[in-house]
Design a protein around this motif. Structure first.
Motif, PDB file in Angstrom:
ATOM      1  N   VAL A  72      30.293  54.759  58.176  1.00 19.69           N
ATOM      2  CA  VAL A  72      29.443  55.342  59.218  1.00 19.69           C
ATOM      3  C   VAL A  72      29.064  54.266  60.230  1.00 19.69           C
TER       4      VAL A  72
ATOM      5  N   GLU B 292      29.751  51.826  66.201  1.00 20.04           N
ATOM      6  CA  GLU B 292      30.396  50.558  66.575  1.00 20.04           C
ATOM      7  C   GLU B 292      31.813  50.452  65.995  1.00 20.04           C
TER       8      GLU B 292
ATOM      9  N   ASN C 223      34.773  46.938  55.475  1.00 17.75           N
ATOM     10  CA  ASN C 223      34.234  47.559  54.256  1.00 17.75           C
ATOM     11  C   ASN C 223      35.225  48.568  53.666  1.00 17.75           C
TER      12      ASN C 223
ATOM     13  N   GLY D 117      27.032  52.127  55.577  1.00 20.24           N
ATOM     14  CA  GLY D 117      26.498  52.014  56.931  1.00 20.24           C
ATOM     15  C   GLY D 117      25.498  53.097  57.258  1.00 20.24           C
TER      16      GLY D 117
ATOM     17  N   GLY E 122      20.231  51.364  58.211  1.00 15.34           N
ATOM     18  CA  GLY E 122      19.345  50.367  58.835  1.00 15.34           C
ATOM     19  C   GLY E 122      18.028  50.969  59.282  1.00 15.34           C
TER      20      GLY E 122
HETATM   21  P1  AMP Z   1      24.313  49.585  59.557  1.00 15.65           P
HETATM   22  O1  AMP Z   1      23.844  49.729  58.141  1.00 15.65           O
HETATM   23  O2  AMP Z   1      25.123  50.737  60.003  1.00 15.65           O
HETATM   24  O3  AMP Z   1      23.194  49.318  60.515  1.00 15.65           O
HETATM   25  O4  AMP Z   1      25.255  48.311  59.613  1.00 15.65           O
HETATM   26  C1  AMP Z   1      24.689  47.039  59.580  1.00 15.65           C
HETATM   27  C2  AMP Z   1      25.766  45.994  59.817  1.00 15.65           C
HETATM   28  O5  AMP Z   1      26.718  46.029  58.774  1.00 15.65           O
HETATM   29  C3  AMP Z   1      26.590  46.208  61.078  1.00 15.65           C
HETATM   30  O6  AMP Z   1      26.001  45.670  62.206  1.00 15.65           O
HETATM   31  C4  AMP Z   1      27.867  45.470  60.727  1.00 15.65           C
HETATM   32  O7  AMP Z   1      27.703  44.097  60.965  1.00 15.65           O
HETATM   33  C5  AMP Z   1      27.993  45.724  59.249  1.00 15.65           C
HETATM   34  N1  AMP Z   1      28.887  46.845  58.976  1.00 15.65           N
HETATM   35  C6  AMP Z   1      28.547  48.159  59.021  1.00 15.65           C
HETATM   36  N2  AMP Z   1      29.592  48.941  58.688  1.00 15.65           N
HETATM   37  C7  AMP Z   1      30.624  48.100  58.439  1.00 15.65           C
HETATM   38  C8  AMP Z   1      31.988  48.301  58.050  1.00 15.65           C
HETATM   39  N3  AMP Z   1      32.502  49.537  57.835  1.00 15.65           N
HETATM   40  N4  AMP Z   1      32.769  47.206  57.883  1.00 15.65           N
HETATM   41  C9  AMP Z   1      32.246  45.980  58.086  1.00 15.65           C
HETATM   42  N5  AMP Z   1      30.988  45.734  58.441  1.00 15.65           N
HETATM   43  C10 AMP Z   1      30.165  46.764  58.635  1.00 15.65           C
END
Ligand code: AMP
Ligand code: MG
Length: 429
Positions: free
Chosen positions: A8, A11, A21, A67, A70
């Motif tokens: 998810v 970005e 991931n 993902g 946050g």
């Molecule tokens: P989020 O939990 O969506 O806010 O993601 C936090 C951070 O985790 C992002 O800014 C990325 O640096 C990293 N991240 C999120 N999803 C992925 C993914 N599928 N693969 C690698 N890194 C990820």
């Protein structure tokens, strides 16, 4: 057991970050013996996340999402799950305490937005956070399970190893489905993708018809050659491996000498190994590659045991004066052979490589860019001038200057590999 991954994050869709991931989880699922038939990526949007989760849960036994957990407004994986299952989100005081104490330890007050990370869908189990602020969540959906994990790779890896992988294994075992998946990549050089597919076509079809275990797949990887991946699944690791090895033997027979190595092995490493086995050392004379062959060779640890050195003979006069290239065109089979033989003499090696050609973009000696001659010479035994002669190949390489030089490098190493492979060591040093 079928497990699928949903990543998810808007970005990811925009290509701002790489979906590492999903790649990591894919490898982990295979190692755990799970069938991973689908992966999805979805942006940060409640309706669309719910839609993807619904589809994933319909066709798989478990879904691992990462993902969107946050503290910021755009992260809405929790809300999407609550909406999809029509269950409320409840703030978990114990989780909130952990988040608050994390900030306290860092000497900062907790921003109100972080409180959202303590919202837990009713009926969900919390996977405690040991690194970041967001906990993971395990949400039972009938007999199935939806795991929500944080996006930051280190947090994801930690929770996966600590909580998710063991639980998935247990679930599989409870279904009587302990399985192991093994795979191996055969590395090839010298066959086009279509030629390779043709050779494997009948076997490919037979495997599909027999249920797809083991299975084979192709991956064209530029200067790494064309890779053939064989995957086998068995009740135990031993069973998977024996299926894999039997299939590997079949595929090797169909592909013959095109296979140069397995998994991460490079062609330079293979050449090094063959040289050590046969007790020969290698010297190279390079024109268009300008030292690239030597550079590839010294990338291999321990190359000093079998690589004596290289000459960059760019100017025609250097080719003639230093290496003994005869008068006449320097983009020719004779020149390449003379360069390889000259490298042996000059650099004190039993085998030599010579490369001459036109890297482009302009033509040279009337030859179009990509016209390359590679030659392998030797082994040259003590006191011999010509040894066992040499092999030369004319190549018509595609692409720009850099690609032509890289393809020429690998092709020269491959020519030597085939020559060494087909020769019985006639003498050891
Ligand atoms: P989020 O939990 O969506 O806010 O993601 C936090 C951070 O985790 C992002 O800014 C990325 O640096 C990293 N991240 C999120 N999803 C992925 C993914 N599928 N693969 C690698 N890194 C990820
Ligand atoms: Mg996000």
């Amino acid at each position: 057991m079928r497990v699928e991954v949903v990543a998810v994050g808007t970005e990811l869709l925009l290509g701002q970050i790489l979906n590492t991931n999903a790649a990591w989880l894919g490898a982990e699922l295979a190692a755990a013996g799970m069938d991973a038939e689908y992966q999805s990526v979805v942006g940060d949007n409640v309706e669309r996340i719910a839609l993807v989760f619904r589809g994933a849960l319909a066709r798989s036994d478990a879904v691992v999402a990462c993902g969107g957990l946050g503290p910021t407004q755009d992260d809405c994986t929790r809300e999407a799950v609550a909406a999809m299952l029509n269950i409320p989100l409840k703030r978990d005081e114990a989780v909130l305490d952990v988040i608050r104490s994390r900030f306290q330890r860092a000497g900062r007050p907790m921003p109100e937005s972080n409180a959202r990370q303590a919202d837990v869908p009713e009926g969900a189990r919390v996977i405690p956070q040991t690194m970041g602020t967001a906990p993971g969540l395990c949400i039972p959906v009938g007999e199935k399970a939806l795991y929500l994990l944080p996006g930051p790779p280190a947090e994801l890896h930690d929770m996966w190893e600590r909580a998710v992988a063991p639980e998935l294994r247990q679930r599989a075992a409870a279904r009587g489905e302990t399985a192991s998946i093994s795979s191996r990549v055969l590395r090839t050089w010298g066959l086009s993708e279509s030629a390779l597919a043709e050779r494997l076509a009948d076997r490919f079809r037979a495997l599909e018809e027999a249920g797809g275990n083991p299975s084979i797949a192709f991956l064209a990887s530029g200067i790494e050659g064309i890779k053939v991946r064989i995957t086998a699944k068995g009740a135990t690791e031993g069973e998977a491996l024996s299926l894999l090895e039997a299939e590997e033997a079949r595929v090797r027979e169909l592909l013959g000498p095109a296979v140069f190595g397995v998994d991460g092995e490079t062609i330079a490493e293979v050449v090094g190994r063959l040289l050590v086995e046969r007790g020969f050392r290698l010297g190279v004379a390079e024109s268009l590659t300008g030292g690239m062959v030597a550079s590839y060779l010294v990338n291999v640890p321990g190359a000093s045991a079998w690589f004596t050195g290289g000459v960059v003979a760019y100017d025609a006069r250097v080719k003639r004066d230093l290496l003994g290239v005869p008068d006449g065109p320097v983009v020719s089979e004779d020149a390449a052979l003379a360069m390889a033989a000259g490298a042996c003499r000059l650099l004190g090696s039993e085998v030599g490589l010579g490369l001459t050609g036109v890297a482009g973009p302009d033509a040279g000696e009337g030859n179009p860019p990509g016209t390359v001659y590679v030659a392998a010479w030797g082994p040259l035994h003590e006191g011999q001038e010509s040894g066992e002669g040499g092999d030369a190949r004319l190549l018509h390489l595609p692409g720009g200057r850099q690609q032509v030089r890289e393809l020429a490098t690998i092709s020269a190493l491959d020519l030597l590999r085939r020559r060494l492979d087909s020769q019985v060591a006639s003498r050891r040093r």
